[in-house]
Design a protein around this motif. Structure first.
Motif, mmCIF file in Angstrom:
data_model
loop_
_atom_site.group_PDB
_atom_site.id
_atom_site.type_symbol
_atom_site.label_atom_id
_atom_site.label_comp_id
_atom_site.label_asym_id
_atom_site.label_seq_id
_atom_site.Cartn_x
_atom_site.Cartn_y
_atom_site.Cartn_z
ATOM 1 N N VAL A 85 0.852 -1.196 -0.117
ATOM 2 C CA VAL A 85 -0.026 0.052 0.011
ATOM 3 C C VAL A 85 0.822 1.081 -0.149
ATOM 4 O O VAL A 85 0.660 2.119 -0.619
ATOM 5 C CB VAL A 85 -0.937 0.008 1.322
ATOM 6 N N LEU A 86 2.117 1.269 0.688
ATOM 7 C CA LEU A 86 2.864 2.387 0.967
ATOM 8 C C LEU A 86 3.601 2.666 -0.572
ATOM 9 O O LEU A 86 3.679 3.717 -0.984
ATOM 10 C CB LEU A 86 3.808 2.220 1.882
ATOM 11 N N LEU A 87 3.980 1.487 -1.106
ATOM 12 C CA LEU A 87 4.419 1.491 -2.525
ATOM 13 C C LEU A 87 3.420 2.190 -3.432
ATOM 14 O O LEU A 87 3.974 3.056 -4.164
ATOM 15 C CB LEU A 87 5.074 0.162 -2.943
ATOM 16 N N GLU A 88 2.433 1.757 -3.409
ATOM 17 C CA GLU A 88 1.424 2.248 -4.243
ATOM 18 C C GLU A 88 1.149 3.692 -4.109
ATOM 19 O O GLU A 88 0.947 4.575 -5.175
ATOM 20 C CB GLU A 88 0.007 1.527 -4.196
ATOM 21 N N LYS A 89 0.933 4.200 -2.940
ATOM 22 C CA LYS A 89 0.748 5.623 -2.684
ATOM 23 C C LYS A 89 2.103 6.383 -3.122
ATOM 24 O O LYS A 89 2.173 7.407 -3.614
ATOM 25 C CB LYS A 89 0.627 5.824 -1.239
ATOM 26 N N ALA A 90 3.348 5.738 -2.982
ATOM 27 C CA ALA A 90 4.291 6.442 -3.369
ATOM 28 C C ALA A 90 4.462 6.467 -4.966
ATOM 29 O O ALA A 90 4.786 7.695 -5.574
ATOM 30 C CB ALA A 90 5.721 5.778 -3.082
ATOM 31 N N ASP A 91 4.190 5.439 -5.643
ATOM 32 C CA ASP A 91 4.011 5.660 -7.164
ATOM 33 C C ASP A 91 3.148 6.565 -7.558
ATOM 34 O O ASP A 91 3.330 6.998 -8.691
ATOM 35 C CB ASP A 91 3.881 3.854 -7.551
ATOM 36 N N ALA A 92 1.914 6.841 -6.914
ATOM 37 C CA ALA A 92 1.058 7.754 -7.424
ATOM 38 C C ALA A 92 1.394 9.060 -7.634
ATOM 39 O O ALA A 92 0.944 10.092 -8.401
ATOM 40 C CB ALA A 92 -0.525 7.706 -6.483
ATOM 41 N N GLY A 93 2.667 9.395 -6.636
ATOM 42 C CA GLY A 93 3.126 10.706 -6.914
ATOM 43 C C GLY A 93 4.703 10.587 -7.049
ATOM 44 O O GLY A 93 5.306 11.802 -6.740
ATOM 45 N N ASP A 94 5.129 9.650 -7.871
ATOM 46 C CA ASP A 94 6.473 9.576 -8.214
ATOM 47 C C ASP A 94 7.420 9.842 -6.927
ATOM 48 O O ASP A 94 8.217 10.544 -6.822
ATOM 49 C CB ASP A 94 6.975 10.459 -9.285
ATOM 50 N N ALA A 95 7.092 9.366 -5.607
ATOM 51 C CA ALA A 95 7.709 9.431 -4.389
ATOM 52 C C ALA A 95 8.410 8.191 -3.696
ATOM 53 O O ALA A 95 8.702 8.369 -2.645
ATOM 54 C CB ALA A 95 6.555 10.106 -3.412
ATOM 55 N N ARG A 96 8.966 7.486 -4.799
ATOM 56 C CA ARG A 96 9.434 6.219 -4.288
ATOM 57 C C ARG A 96 10.919 6.513 -3.318
ATOM 58 O O ARG A 96 10.992 5.816 -2.375
ATOM 59 C CB ARG A 96 9.587 5.258 -5.319
ATOM 60 N N PRO A 97 11.518 7.477 -4.010
ATOM 61 C CA PRO A 97 12.896 7.932 -3.320
ATOM 62 C C PRO A 97 12.388 8.342 -1.842
ATOM 63 O O PRO A 97 13.263 8.041 -0.990
ATOM 64 C CB PRO A 97 13.541 8.847 -4.165
ATOM 65 N N TYR A 98 11.372 9.184 -1.788
ATOM 66 C CA TYR A 98 11.164 9.663 -0.401
ATOM 67 C C TYR A 98 10.940 8.239 0.614
ATOM 68 O O TYR A 98 11.254 8.399 1.773
ATOM 69 C CB TYR A 98 10.025 10.570 -0.551
ATOM 70 N N LEU A 99 10.066 7.375 0.136
ATOM 71 C CA LEU A 99 9.510 6.390 0.814
ATOM 72 C C LEU A 99 10.922 5.419 1.113
ATOM 73 O O LEU A 99 11.026 4.893 2.159
ATOM 74 C CB LEU A 99 8.462 5.338 0.072
ATOM 75 N N ARG A 100 11.757 5.438 0.137
ATOM 76 C CA ARG A 100 12.813 4.425 0.275
ATOM 77 C C ARG A 100 13.717 5.023 1.540
ATOM 78 O O ARG A 100 14.395 4.555 2.531
ATOM 79 C CB ARG A 100 13.819 4.501 -0.858
ATOM 80 N N ASP A 101 14.168 6.542 1.272
ATOM 81 C CA ASP A 101 14.689 7.053 2.321
ATOM 82 C C ASP A 101 14.366 7.042 3.724
ATOM 83 O O ASP A 101 15.001 6.875 4.807
ATOM 84 C CB ASP A 101 14.980 8.592 1.946
ATOM 85 N N ALA A 102 12.856 7.028 3.762
ATOM 86 C CA ALA A 102 12.251 7.033 5.149
ATOM 87 C C ALA A 102 12.450 5.455 5.898
ATOM 88 O O ALA A 102 12.622 5.422 6.950
ATOM 89 C CB ALA A 102 10.733 7.337 4.975
ATOM 90 N N LEU A 103 12.280 4.576 4.788
ATOM 91 C CA LEU A 103 12.352 3.146 5.337
ATOM 92 C C LEU A 103 13.793 2.983 5.706
ATOM 93 O O LEU A 103 13.813 2.434 6.905
ATOM 94 C CB LEU A 103 12.028 2.228 4.146
ATOM 95 N N GLU A 104 14.746 3.192 5.003
ATOM 96 C CA GLU A 104 16.119 2.949 5.356
ATOM 97 C C GLU A 104 16.569 3.594 6.530
ATOM 98 O O GLU A 104 17.284 3.129 7.271
ATOM 99 C CB GLU A 104 16.970 3.369 4.103
ATOM 100 N N SER A 105 16.297 4.987 6.691
ATOM 101 C CA SER A 105 16.821 5.758 7.963
ATOM 102 C C SER A 105 15.956 5.164 9.063
ATOM 103 O O SER A 105 16.629 5.150 10.104
ATOM 104 C CB SER A 105 16.312 7.261 7.522
ATOM 105 N N THR A 106 14.827 4.733 8.917
ATOM 106 C CA THR A 106 14.049 4.197 10.098
ATOM 107 C C THR A 106 14.576 2.864 10.556
ATOM 108 O O THR A 106 14.750 2.571 11.777
ATOM 109 C CB THR A 106 12.610 4.030 9.716
#
Length: 132
Positions: A85-106
């Motif tokens: 679901v997070l990936l789907e939301k990220a893809d809807a706004g071309d925001a995968r790099p932000y999700l990746r950074d958030a996941l990796e830093s978390t």
């Protein structure tokens, strides 16, 4: 999510099943909020779409946290569907790099603080969170 996506998926699934679940969700929500702020500072086409995507991802995270804390009154996603679901939301706004950074830093933060360890680290899937 590129290289290491399988490992990140496995780590997220493992951490959601651990005692570090709430800490993970809190940290991930915070980092997505920080990402949203970064998007607003950036200028260029697509930045509003990316900010909206980050906001949508935060809503998913906060819903998951609420459902964790109050399962009788709040609904979240099954753990297996949370990352898709997070990936789907990220893809809807071309925001995968932000999700990746958030996941990796978390994940880095949780490992560094001792709140959680990968299942293959030192033969343990989880380290207890220190009591305050």
């Amino acid at each position: 999510m590129g290289d290491g996506a399988v490992n990140v998926r496995a780590e997220v699934h493992s951490i959601l099943a651990s005692g570090a679940r709430e800490t993970f969700l809190l940290a991930l929500g915070h980092r997505l909020g920080t990402s949203t702020r970064v998007v607003f500072v950036e200028e260029g086409p697509g930045s509003l779409r990316a900010a909206r995507a980050c906001n949508e991802m935060m809503i998913v995270v906060w819903s998951q946290l609420w459902a964790t804390r109050e399962p009788e009154t709040a609904s979240g996603y099954p753990d297996a569907e949370f990352l898709p679901v997070l990936l789907e939301k990220a893809d809807a706004g071309d925001a995968r790099p932000y999700l990746r950074d958030a996941l990796e830093s978390t994940l880095f933060h949780l490992r560094a603080s001792g709140a959680w360890a990968r299942p293959d680290e030192e033969g343990t899937a989880e380290r207890p969170t220190p009591e305050a």
